[in-house]
Design a protein around this motif. Sequence first.
Motif, short mmCIF file in Angstrom:
data_model
loop_
_atom_site.label_atom_id
_atom_site.label_comp_id
_atom_site.label_asym_id
_atom_site.label_seq_id
_atom_site.Cartn_x
_atom_site.Cartn_y
_atom_site.Cartn_z
N LEU A 117 30.56 -12.80 -27.89
CA LEU A 117 31.35 -11.69 -28.43
C LEU A 117 32.00 -10.90 -27.31
N LEU A 118 31.26 -10.64 -26.24
CA LEU A 118 31.81 -9.90 -25.11
C LEU A 118 32.97 -10.66 -24.48
N VAL A 119 32.78 -11.95 -24.24
CA VAL A 119 33.84 -12.78 -23.67
C VAL A 119 35.00 -12.90 -24.66
N GLY A 120 34.69 -13.06 -25.94
CA GLY A 120 35.73 -13.19 -26.96
C GLY A 120 36.60 -11.96 -27.07
N LEU A 121 36.00 -10.79 -27.06
CA LEU A 121 36.77 -9.54 -27.16
C LEU A 121 37.65 -9.35 -25.92
N ALA A 122 37.06 -9.58 -24.75
CA ALA A 122 37.84 -9.44 -23.52
C ALA A 122 39.01 -10.43 -23.50
N THR A 123 38.74 -11.66 -23.91
CA THR A 123 39.78 -12.68 -23.97
C THR A 123 40.87 -12.30 -24.96
N SER A 124 40.47 -11.80 -26.11
CA SER A 124 41.43 -11.45 -27.16
C SER A 124 42.37 -10.33 -26.70
N PHE A 125 41.83 -9.31 -26.07
CA PHE A 125 42.66 -8.20 -25.62
C PHE A 125 43.60 -8.64 -24.49
N VAL A 126 43.06 -9.40 -23.53
CA VAL A 126 43.92 -9.88 -22.42
C VAL A 126 45.01 -10.79 -22.96
N VAL A 152 40.83 -7.28 -32.38
CA VAL A 152 39.36 -7.21 -32.48
C VAL A 152 38.85 -8.42 -33.25
N GLY A 153 39.58 -8.80 -34.29
CA GLY A 153 39.19 -9.97 -35.07
C GLY A 153 39.17 -11.24 -34.25
N GLY A 154 40.05 -11.32 -33.24
CA GLY A 154 40.05 -12.49 -32.37
C GLY A 154 38.73 -12.66 -31.64
N GLY A 155 38.18 -11.54 -31.18
CA GLY A 155 36.87 -11.59 -30.52
C GLY A 155 35.76 -11.97 -31.48
N LEU A 156 35.82 -11.42 -32.69
CA LEU A 156 34.82 -11.75 -33.71
C LEU A 156 34.90 -13.22 -34.09
N TYR A 157 36.12 -13.72 -34.19
CA TYR A 157 36.33 -15.13 -34.56
C TYR A 157 35.68 -16.06 -33.53
N MET A 158 35.90 -15.78 -32.25
CA MET A 158 35.34 -16.64 -31.21
C MET A 158 33.81 -16.59 -31.21
N ALA A 159 33.25 -15.41 -31.47
CA ALA A 159 31.79 -15.30 -31.53
C ALA A 159 31.24 -16.08 -32.71
N LEU A 160 31.92 -16.01 -33.86
CA LEU A 160 31.45 -16.72 -35.05
C LEU A 160 31.54 -18.24 -34.86
N ILE A 161 32.58 -18.69 -34.17
CA ILE A 161 32.71 -20.12 -33.88
C ILE A 161 31.52 -20.59 -33.04
N ALA A 162 31.14 -19.80 -32.04
CA ALA A 162 30.00 -20.15 -31.19
C ALA A 162 28.71 -20.17 -32.01
N MET A 163 28.56 -19.20 -32.90
CA MET A 163 27.36 -19.13 -33.74
C MET A 163 27.27 -20.34 -34.68
N PHE A 164 28.40 -20.73 -35.25
CA PHE A 164 28.41 -21.89 -36.14
C PHE A 164 27.99 -23.14 -35.37
N ALA A 165 28.49 -23.28 -34.15
CA ALA A 165 28.13 -24.42 -33.31
C ALA A 165 26.64 -24.41 -32.98
N MET A 166 26.08 -23.22 -32.75
CA MET A 166 24.65 -23.12 -32.48
C MET A 166 23.84 -23.57 -33.69
N GLY A 167 24.27 -23.15 -34.87
CA GLY A 167 23.56 -23.55 -36.08
C GLY A 167 23.58 -25.06 -36.28
N VAL A 168 24.73 -25.67 -36.08
CA VAL A 168 24.86 -27.12 -36.22
C VAL A 168 24.00 -27.84 -35.18
N ALA A 169 24.00 -27.32 -33.94
CA ALA A 169 23.20 -27.93 -32.87
C ALA A 169 21.71 -27.83 -33.19
N ALA A 170 21.30 -26.73 -33.82
CA ALA A 170 19.89 -26.57 -34.19
C ALA A 170 19.51 -27.58 -35.28
N ILE A 171 20.46 -27.92 -36.13
CA ILE A 171 20.21 -28.92 -37.17
C ILE A 171 20.12 -30.32 -36.58
#
Length: 254
Positions: A117-126, A152-171
């Motif tokens: 989320l931190l990287v996503g928000l910084a990336t989105s604003f830049v 702001v949504g751009g940062g949230l989107y990138m964080a959610l993408i990472a979370m989805f990938a984590m869930g799939v990897a856990a499966i």
Amino acid sequence: MTVARVLQSEWTKIRSVRSTVWTLALAALLTILLGALISAITNSQFDQLSGNSRIAFDPTFTSFSGMGIGQLAMIVFGVLVVSTEYSTGMIRTSLAAVPRRGVFLFSKIAVATALALLVGLATSFVTFFVGQELLGEHGASIGDRGVLRAVVGGGLYMALIAMFAMGVAAILRSSTLSLGILMPFFFLVSGILGNVPATKKVGQYLPDQAGTKILQVVPTGSAPYGPWGGLGIMALWVVAAMVAGYLVIRRRDA
């Protein structure tokens, strides 16, 4: 082991693995550079656009043109955060130290999500400010209606993408299998399903198709939901992946 110590341990793991750090950096770099390139090209060719294209032109969304590629690096980050321990065999040591598997998994996800989320928000604003600078007189201002929400949504989107990938990897518990499914799905399959008339109504409910609605200031398409509704649909996909990942790690041996 207390939750605070588990969180600290997961932070140490993530920052000590070079591949996870480099994938985050790559996600930011690809998003910013590709967005800048497309913004510059758009500005140079703006006078050649048709009247309808100018009316529908979304300078904010244009600056986010690189996010489709940048998200692939964010997916790799999410997969590696979870699956690396399985590939190295360290998962046995981790679960021995933290026998409460729910605490182990969600502490890992919490730390990685905060970082994404931190990287996503910084990336989105830049990305936004660089893109608007290159769009020149055709650019938008952060104070324009809907623009701050999109950034702001751009940062949230990138964080959610990472979370989805984590869930799939856990499966799946495998980097190769997880990336072998996620990369072609987001890079190819989702785009096809979202653009082919016969499957468009189904495609618009896929996580990335719904989630990118938050990046748009000028609405496009006929989706029956708005920016926050689209992000909510994406969040439901993430929750489903997380719950499934938790059930797998709780029921299966390391």
